[in-house]
Write a protein that holds these residues in place. Structure first.
Motif, short mmCIF file in Angstrom:
data_model
loop_
_atom_site.label_atom_id
_atom_site.label_comp_id
_atom_site.label_asym_id
_atom_site.label_seq_id
_atom_site.Cartn_x
_atom_site.Cartn_y
_atom_site.Cartn_z
N UNK A 133 -57.29 -113.23 17.87
CA UNK A 133 -58.15 -112.46 17.32
C UNK A 133 -59.34 -112.18 18.17
N UNK A 134 -59.89 -110.98 18.00
CA UNK A 134 -61.00 -110.61 18.85
C UNK A 134 -62.14 -110.32 17.92
N UNK A 135 -63.27 -111.12 18.28
CA UNK A 135 -64.43 -110.81 17.64
C UNK A 135 -65.49 -110.24 18.18
N UNK A 136 -65.93 -109.07 17.75
CA UNK A 136 -67.02 -107.88 18.18
C UNK A 136 -68.20 -108.33 17.86
N UNK A 137 -68.93 -109.23 18.72
CA UNK A 137 -70.33 -109.58 18.08
C UNK A 137 -71.50 -108.52 18.40
N UNK A 138 -72.33 -108.51 17.38
CA UNK A 138 -73.86 -107.67 17.59
C UNK A 138 -74.74 -108.47 18.25
N UNK A 139 -76.11 -108.29 18.10
CA UNK A 139 -76.99 -108.86 18.92
C UNK A 139 -77.19 -110.20 18.25
N UNK A 140 -77.01 -111.23 19.06
CA UNK A 140 -77.16 -112.78 18.74
C UNK A 140 -78.50 -113.31 18.56
N UNK A 141 -78.68 -113.96 17.87
CA UNK A 141 -79.92 -114.72 17.72
C UNK A 141 -80.07 -116.08 16.94
N UNK A 142 -80.92 -116.85 17.02
CA UNK A 142 -80.88 -118.20 16.05
C UNK A 142 -81.79 -119.03 16.88
N UNK A 143 -81.86 -120.36 16.67
CA UNK A 143 -82.93 -121.20 16.93
C UNK A 143 -83.27 -121.31 18.64
N UNK A 144 -84.52 -120.74 18.88
CA UNK A 144 -84.83 -120.86 20.30
C UNK A 144 -84.54 -119.36 20.79
N UNK A 145 -83.98 -118.66 20.22
CA UNK A 145 -83.71 -117.30 20.91
C UNK A 145 -83.89 -116.35 19.74
N UNK A 146 -84.85 -115.72 19.45
CA UNK A 146 -85.07 -115.09 18.39
C UNK A 146 -86.56 -114.33 18.55
N UNK A 147 -87.04 -113.24 17.54
CA UNK A 147 -88.41 -112.58 17.49
C UNK A 147 -89.26 -113.42 17.62
N UNK A 148 -89.27 -114.50 16.81
CA UNK A 148 -90.49 -115.49 16.81
C UNK A 148 -90.55 -116.13 18.05
N UNK A 149 -89.52 -116.57 18.89
CA UNK A 149 -89.82 -117.35 20.38
C UNK A 149 -90.31 -116.10 21.28
N UNK A 208 -83.41 -95.16 15.25
CA UNK A 208 -82.88 -96.16 16.32
C UNK A 208 -82.70 -97.33 15.36
N UNK A 209 -81.39 -97.98 15.15
CA UNK A 209 -81.23 -99.25 14.37
C UNK A 209 -80.29 -100.12 15.34
N UNK A 210 -80.44 -101.53 15.57
CA UNK A 210 -79.82 -102.19 15.86
C UNK A 210 -78.93 -103.29 15.00
N UNK A 211 -77.75 -103.72 15.43
CA UNK A 211 -77.03 -104.78 14.51
C UNK A 211 -77.36 -106.09 15.22
N UNK A 212 -77.20 -106.93 14.19
CA UNK A 212 -77.73 -108.54 14.73
C UNK A 212 -76.75 -109.35 13.94
N UNK A 213 -76.60 -110.69 14.49
CA UNK A 213 -76.23 -111.97 13.78
C UNK A 213 -76.50 -113.26 14.31
N UNK A 214 -76.91 -114.19 13.08
CA UNK A 214 -77.07 -115.37 13.40
C UNK A 214 -76.17 -116.24 14.08
N UNK A 215 -76.53 -117.20 15.00
CA UNK A 215 -75.38 -118.08 15.32
C UNK A 215 -74.74 -118.87 14.34
N UNK A 216 -75.40 -119.25 13.39
CA UNK A 216 -74.60 -120.13 12.23
C UNK A 216 -73.60 -119.40 11.60
N UNK A 217 -73.89 -117.83 11.45
CA UNK A 217 -72.83 -117.09 10.95
C UNK A 217 -71.66 -116.77 11.80
#
Length: 288
Positions: A150-166, A181-190
């Motif tokens: 299975x190939x998983x094509x990930x978008x922009x990864x963020x989560x604890x310690x790596x996000x717009x707030x940090x 302009x838009x970007x896709x993103x995904x939280x590490x928990x997901x």
């Protein structure tokens, strides 16, 4: 059930913990003995793999694995895992799932249109062209060996310690304005949740887009992060590729809205963070 994670980085680390919580016996690899020792002390059995020499313990772990996740960045020669362990994976008798973490960058630019896994891949950068070649090579290994890849094509990864707030707190956030302009993103928990869902429903040759429900302008994410934390957002700056690094400029040269409909339909996965809004509120509440 035994899971081997080749490349125990940020995203794969969250998956490792989630798999452990589900009862999996997890073995991971990193490039340094120091990091391997630290993670092992934290409860993750970790071996050293530099992409070249395969130790006896690693060879044994692969031979006994029920599932393998590959989360190793390509080098100039291609995929180190495919080159160094491909045949061992093809021969592993118990292996019923191989996951490869790729990127939505392989789709290239689609002018802001919605696309799914059936879209034409139009990579322009050297790294994205290489990633597409590696995607295809992993799928070919699956066809040749009979192992479900299975190939998983990930978008922009963020989560604890790596996000717009940090980034705001570190003073590294910016608000570049490029109309449309838009970007896709995904939280590490997901990411972890989607991988676990796939483990339960392997499908040979599957390609999945791993992204949330709302591609959004990057400046909107920074603005919300500032509102949630009371921090001052950086000024809005018109997009000018001449003032960016070649890599940063290349990101803004690609615009697409990537659909996750296949993941939600086929894997029956419900996103924990459907958009950046829910995620940033949770991160702000947790101080992460």
């Amino acid at each position: 059930m035994k899971l081997v994670i080749l490349g125990l980085g940020y995203s794969a680390g969250f998956f490792a913990r989630a798999a452990q919580a589900e009862g999996w016996e997890v073995t991971g690899t990193v490039r340094s003995a120091e990091k391997a020792g630290r993670l092992s002390r934290e409860g993750l059995h970790t071996l050293v793999y530099d992409g070249f020499a395969v130790s006896r313990p690693l060879a044994q772990a692969v031979a006994e694995a029920d599932a393998v996740l590959v989360s190793v960045q390509p080098d100039d020669e291609g995929d180190p895992v495919l080159n160094g362990l491909g045949e061992a994976l093809a021969a592993a008798p118990n292996l019923r799932w191989i996951g490869y973490l790729s990127t939505i960058g392989v789709y290239g630019d689609h002018g802001g249109a919605w696309i799914d896994e059936g879209a034409e891949c139009r990579p322009t950068s050297r790294r994205s062209k290489q990633r597409l070649e590696i995607d295809e090579a992993w799928l070919a290994l699956g066809e040749r060996s009979g192992k479900p890849v299975q190939v998983f094509r990930l978008s922009g990864i963020y989560g604890p310690g790596r996000n717009a707030i940090t980034k705001l707190r570190a003073g590294t956030a910016n608000r570049l304005i490029k109309p449309g302009q838009v970007f896709n993103r995904i939280h590490v928990d997901d990411i972890a949740g989607i991988l676990l869902a796939s483990l339960a429903r392997p499908r040979a040759g599957a390609v999945y887009n791993v992204t949330d429900n709302e591609p959004a302008p990057p400046q909107d994410v920074i603005t919300l992060a500032a509102e949630l934390t009371g921090l001052t957002p950086p000024p809005e700056v018109p997009f000018d590729p001449a003032k960016l690094s070649p890599m940063a400029a290349s990101f803004y040269g690609e615009n697409k809205r990537v659909s996750n409909a296949l993941v939600t339909r086929e894997l029956r996965y419900e996103l924990r963070y459907p958009t950046y809004r829910e995620a940033l509120r949770a991160l702000a509440s947790a101080g992460e």
